[in-house]
Design an enzyme around this catalytic site. Structure first.
Site, PDB file in Angstrom:
ATOM      1  N   GLU A 155      -6.198 -20.825 -17.036  1.00 51.10           N
ATOM      2  CA  GLU A 155      -6.732 -21.628 -15.614  1.00 51.10           C
ATOM      3  C   GLU A 155      -7.648 -22.432 -15.861  1.00 51.10           C
ATOM      4  O   GLU A 155      -8.696 -22.021 -16.513  1.00 51.10           O
ATOM      5  CB  GLU A 155      -7.134 -20.458 -14.664  1.00 51.10           C
ATOM      6  N   ASP A 214      -1.719  -1.375  -3.887  1.00 53.99           N
ATOM      7  CA  ASP A 214      -1.944  -0.363  -5.101  1.00 53.99           C
ATOM      8  C   ASP A 214      -0.875  -0.594  -5.955  1.00 53.99           C
ATOM      9  O   ASP A 214       0.367  -0.865  -5.647  1.00 53.99           O
ATOM     10  CB  ASP A 214      -2.449   0.765  -4.712  1.00 53.99           C
ATOM     11  N   ASP A 216      -4.345 -10.453 -15.853  1.00 53.20           N
ATOM     12  CA  ASP A 216      -5.527 -11.593 -15.734  1.00 53.20           C
ATOM     13  C   ASP A 216      -6.470 -11.090 -16.603  1.00 53.20           C
ATOM     14  O   ASP A 216      -6.801  -9.979 -16.734  1.00 53.20           O
ATOM     15  CB  ASP A 216      -5.747 -11.420 -14.109  1.00 53.20           C
ATOM     16  N   ASP A 269      -4.417   3.895   2.664  1.00 51.11           N
ATOM     17  CA  ASP A 269      -5.557   3.503   2.736  1.00 51.11           C
ATOM     18  C   ASP A 269      -5.835   2.015   2.905  1.00 51.11           C
ATOM     19  O   ASP A 269      -6.812   1.613   3.102  1.00 51.11           O
ATOM     20  CB  ASP A 269      -6.706   3.813   1.397  1.00 51.11           C
ATOM     21  N   ASN A 315      -0.390   4.459  -0.010  1.00 49.91           N
ATOM     22  CA  ASN A 315      -1.004   5.727   0.284  1.00 49.91           C
ATOM     23  C   ASN A 315      -1.867   5.552   1.756  1.00 49.91           C
ATOM     24  O   ASN A 315      -2.535   6.481   2.101  1.00 49.91           O
ATOM     25  CB  ASN A 315      -1.906   6.388  -0.601  1.00 49.91           C
ATOM     26  N   HIS A 322      -3.446 -17.184  -5.209  1.00 47.92           N
ATOM     27  CA  HIS A 322      -4.420 -16.440  -4.274  1.00 47.92           C
ATOM     28  C   HIS A 322      -5.601 -17.296  -3.880  1.00 47.92           C
ATOM     29  O   HIS A 322      -6.286 -16.777  -3.121  1.00 47.92           O
ATOM     30  CB  HIS A 322      -4.556 -15.356  -5.129  1.00 47.92           C
ATOM     31  N   ASP A 323      -5.924 -18.328  -4.415  1.00 48.03           N
ATOM     32  CA  ASP A 323      -7.067 -19.261  -4.104  1.00 48.03           C
ATOM     33  C   ASP A 323      -6.824 -20.257  -3.151  1.00 48.03           C
ATOM     34  O   ASP A 323      -7.596 -20.985  -2.692  1.00 48.03           O
ATOM     35  CB  ASP A 323      -7.693 -19.901  -5.363  1.00 48.03           C
ATOM     36  N   ASP A 334      -8.714 -16.467 -16.633  1.00 53.03           N
ATOM     37  CA  ASP A 334      -9.236 -16.967 -15.531  1.00 53.03           C
ATOM     38  C   ASP A 334     -10.456 -17.893 -16.022  1.00 53.03           C
ATOM     39  O   ASP A 334     -11.418 -17.675 -16.870  1.00 53.03           O
ATOM     40  CB  ASP A 334     -10.024 -15.891 -14.958  1.00 53.03           C
ATOM     41  N   ASP A 390       0.817  -1.186   0.110  1.00 57.90           N
ATOM     42  CA  ASP A 390      -0.088   0.047  -0.248  1.00 57.90           C
ATOM     43  C   ASP A 390       1.101   1.421   0.095  1.00 57.90           C
ATOM     44  O   ASP A 390       1.892   1.409   0.851  1.00 57.90           O
ATOM     45  CB  ASP A 390      -0.756   0.027   1.346  1.00 57.90           C
TER      46      ASP A 390
HETATM   47  O1  TEU Z   1     -10.730 -19.415  -9.773  1.00 53.46           O
HETATM   48  C1  TEU Z   1     -11.370 -20.454 -10.263  1.00 53.46           C
HETATM   49  C2  TEU Z   1     -11.948 -21.284  -9.457  1.00 53.46           C
HETATM   50  O2  TEU Z   1     -12.570 -22.304  -9.783  1.00 53.46           O
HETATM   51  C3  TEU Z   1     -11.544 -20.961  -7.933  1.00 53.46           C
HETATM   52  O3  TEU Z   1     -13.036 -20.634  -7.735  1.00 53.46           O
HETATM   53  C4  TEU Z   1     -11.257 -22.190  -7.259  1.00 53.46           C
HETATM   54  O4  TEU Z   1     -11.481 -23.244  -7.619  1.00 53.46           O
HETATM   55  C5  TEU Z   1     -11.679 -21.721  -6.003  1.00 53.46           C
HETATM   56  O5  TEU Z   1     -11.221 -20.361  -5.417  1.00 53.46           O
HETATM   57  C6  TEU Z   1     -11.122 -22.918  -4.987  1.00 53.46           C
HETATM   58  O6  TEU Z   1     -11.651 -22.574  -3.721  1.00 53.46           O
HETATM   59  C7  TEU Z   1     -10.617 -18.294 -10.451  1.00 53.46           C
HETATM   60  C8  TEU Z   1      -9.904 -16.956  -9.686  1.00 53.46           C
HETATM   61  O7  TEU Z   1      -8.536 -17.455  -9.508  1.00 53.46           O
HETATM   62  C9  TEU Z   1     -10.771 -16.813  -8.406  1.00 53.46           C
HETATM   63  O8  TEU Z   1      -9.951 -15.933  -7.507  1.00 53.46           O
HETATM   64  C10 TEU Z   1     -11.843 -16.339  -8.753  1.00 53.46           C
HETATM   65  O9  TEU Z   1     -12.771 -16.162  -7.615  1.00 53.46           O
HETATM   66  C11 TEU Z   1     -12.750 -17.109  -9.637  1.00 53.46           C
HETATM   67  O10 TEU Z   1     -11.847 -17.738 -10.768  1.00 53.46           O
HETATM   68  C12 TEU Z   1     -13.690 -16.328 -10.394  1.00 53.46           C
HETATM   69  O11 TEU Z   1     -13.348 -15.390 -10.964  1.00 53.46           O
HETATM   70 CA    CA Z   2      -3.525   2.233  -1.246  1.00 53.25          CA
END
Ligand code: TEU
Ligand code: CA
Length: 558
Positions: free
Chosen positions: A253, A29, A98, A25, A23, A326-327, A199, A21
């Site tokens: 993906e 960013d 993405d 908040d 700034n 991130h998932d 995605d 971050d």
């Molecule tokens: O993820 C695809 C997806 O199937 C995910 O939902 C994943 O299987 C799940 O998070 C497992 O718990 C992509 C993105 O990476 C995710 O961040 C998004 O939420 C999703 O698509 C919808 O765009």
């Molecule tokens: Ca920020």
């Protein structure tokens, strides 16, 4: 096999909301990312994959896009984005954006027009259907709990959303939709983007009748939208219309994709994309009830899947290599040990990712050995998947909140989304304000500043692996063979290239294990290329004991 930059590259994923971050908040960013480009260069990565930074009402942290050609005001402006691109290019790095085109936000202008009337020219952009016997058009569930259909009063019809109800699915059957998407892709490519991470791109073709599945009130309809009948046609059209005209790197993906489908999709001659993200190995440890239904995983299972993909894509196609994003939960917490052996096990897993055949993807903080987080209360979580699941499990199915929280601690997506830990100051140096999601309390020990000061850190081990990969094409192009395929604790394999042979031996156990040397390696001397202990205990290949989470990379003499 052709030699290309995207096979040789190491990719680093940035989740912008949680990176840095600038700034105060509390939200990461683009200027924050720009301030850390030298950190990324120090690590040595070649490509940055940036999770979505487009305009979005943030129902799913940017995976719900309301304007594909603008930047989310929380993240900055197009001018900031240009500075980022320039800063990366100046340092010899590339930028992969993405591409989220299975769905838009319900606040996208297309959807807003589409919902106005049945005669709207935008009606065909989405899946609108009449209800059936007072219920939804079919019984599919959404990935984020509940029905995949939402009723819209305005035109008295339902629209399809495989994710949240603020993420309506685009109808790829419509040539207008496809044209809009291709045009938007060209717009970004012309601005200097070097590739796309696509995605859930294997969800874009649905069985035209959108049939119900079984007799249950709600059911997972995956067979009717994962790897659907026209997927390959659409991807090849996208390639002809867009990708072929630029030098780009692409990764799709694809939950539910199998190795045969992946070969077809990533085939160098007739395929459509460079790589896919498959899910088989990150779907282990889930029971019949889905990802939050915890089951123990075994090395046998993990190795079996990775091996199958190594063999399946050996001659045609190309693998992506990842253990978290991130998932997914943090890889050291999930496949290693985030306590006593955190550093050793994170390095062992890093060795796996950089010595299998494919392109490695590092998720921000992985290079520091960042761990899962255990928030005590559900209101400390932000992720829509987690919150919806919690509500459904506790309210609808009467599960005990403490049990549901326990699965969230192990599998919830916010494990990966806690802010990047830069230093030991308040909030890990991520923000001077109040962070949008709590910082993992272990930031005082685990942070970038500490890692950069410790020559033995996980960070420098990644740096070394990346450097080795640049120096030794065997790590990129070498053929893979598996050894000790039934060992309970050890994953051992070789890579071979132009008369050279490397042996990689990885102990997945938190205790010492005995290594029974395969005949083919027996008695051979070697040069140690790298490893997570300072020394090797042997000077020739033989039976010996591997220490907890020990990783060895050896070039064998012939
Ligand atoms: O993820 C695809 C997806 O199937 C995910 O939902 C994943 O299987 C799940 O998070 C497992 O718990 C992509 C993105 O990476 C995710 O961040 C998004 O939420 C999703 O698509 C919808 O765009
Ligand atoms: Ca920020």
């Amino acid at each position: 096999m052709k030699q290309t930059f995207w096979k040789e590259a190491v990719v680093y994923q940035i989740y912008p909301r949680s990176f840095k971050d600038s700034n105060g908040d509390g939200i990461g960013d683009i200027p924050g990312i720009v301030s850390k480009l030298d950190y990324l260069r120090e690590l040595g990565v070649d490509v940055i994959w940036l999770s979505p930074v487009y305009s979005s009402p943030n129902d799913d942290n940017g995976y719900d896009i309301s304007d594909y050609r603008n930047i989310h005001e929380e993240f900055g402006t197009l001018t900031d984005w240009e500075a980022l691109t320039e800063g990366l290019h100046k340092r010899g790095m590339k930028l992969v954006m993405d591409l989220v085109v299975n769905h838009t936000s319900d606040e996208h202008a297309w959807f807003e027009a589409s919902r106005q009337s049945k005669d709207s020219p935008f009606r065909e952009y989405y899946y609108w259907r009449e209800g059936k016997d007072g219920q939804e058009p079919n019984n599919w569930t959404s990935v984020f709990s509940g029905s995949a259909w939402e009723y819209d009063e305005k035109t008295e019809a339902y629209f399809l959303h495989l994710f949240s109800k603020k993420q309506p699915d685009l109808n790829w059957e419509s040539p207008k939709v496809r044209r809009e998407v291709y045009e938007m892709m060209r717009w970004w490519l012309d601005k200097g983007v070097d590739g796309f991470r696509m995605d859930v791109i294997n969800f874009i073709s649905k069985t035209p009748e959108l049939p119900s599945v079984g007799e249950d009130r709600y059911a997972w309809g995956g067979d009717h939208f994962m790897n659907g009948p026209k997927l390959m046609d659409y991807l090849l059209e996208m390639k002809r219309e867009v990708l072929d005209h630029y030098e780009v790197m692409t990764v799709g993906e694809m939950p539910g994709v199998n190795a045969d489908q992946a070969v077809e999709i990533t085939d160098e001659e007739n395929g459509a994309l460079n790589m896919v993200f498959q899910f088989e190995h990150v779907d282990i440890g889930s029971g019949a009830g889905g990802k939050f239904d915890l089951k123990p995983w075994t090395l046998h299972k993990l190795r079996g899947i990775l091996h199958k993909w190594q063999i399946g894509l050996a001659d045609k196609g190309w693998n992506s290599l990842y253990l978290n994003n991130h998932d997914q939960p943090r890889m050291v917490s999930r496949f290693g040990d985030d306590g006593e052996y955190r550093v050793l096990s994170a390095k062992m897993l890093a060795t796996l990712l950089h010595t299998l055949k494919g392109t490695p993807y590092i998720y921000q903080g992985e290079e520091l050995g960042m761990t899962n987080v255990s928030f005590e209360r559900i209101d400390q979580y932000q992720d829509i998947e987690t919150l919806n699941m919690y509500r459904e499990a506790t309210e609808l199915h009467g599960k005990a909140p403490a049990d549901v929280l326990r699965s969230i601690h192990v599998k919830g997506r916010d494990n990966a989304r806690t802010p990047m830990q830069w230093d030991a100051s308040a909030n890990g140096g991520f923000t001077t304000g109040s962070p949008w999601l709590g910082v993992n309390p272990n930031y005082t020990d685990i942070n970038a500043e500490a890692a950069l000061q410790d020559t033995n850190s996980i960070f420098y081990y990644y740096k070394e692996l990346i450097r080795l990969r640049k120096q030794h094409p065997i790590m990129v192009y070498g053929a893979y063979s598996l050894y000790l395929e039934n060992d309970e604790y050890i994953y051992a394999y070789s890579r071979e290239w132009e008369g050279k042979e490397w042996a990689i031996v990885l102990n997945f156990a938190r205790h010492e294990v005995s290594f029974s040397c395969p005949d083919h390696w027996q008695g051979r001397s070697f040069a140690r290329m790298t490893g997570n202990y300072d020394d090797t205990q042997i000077d020739r290949m033989q039976d010996f004991r591997l220490r907890p989470f020990e990783a060895l990379v050896l070039e064998l003499d012939s």
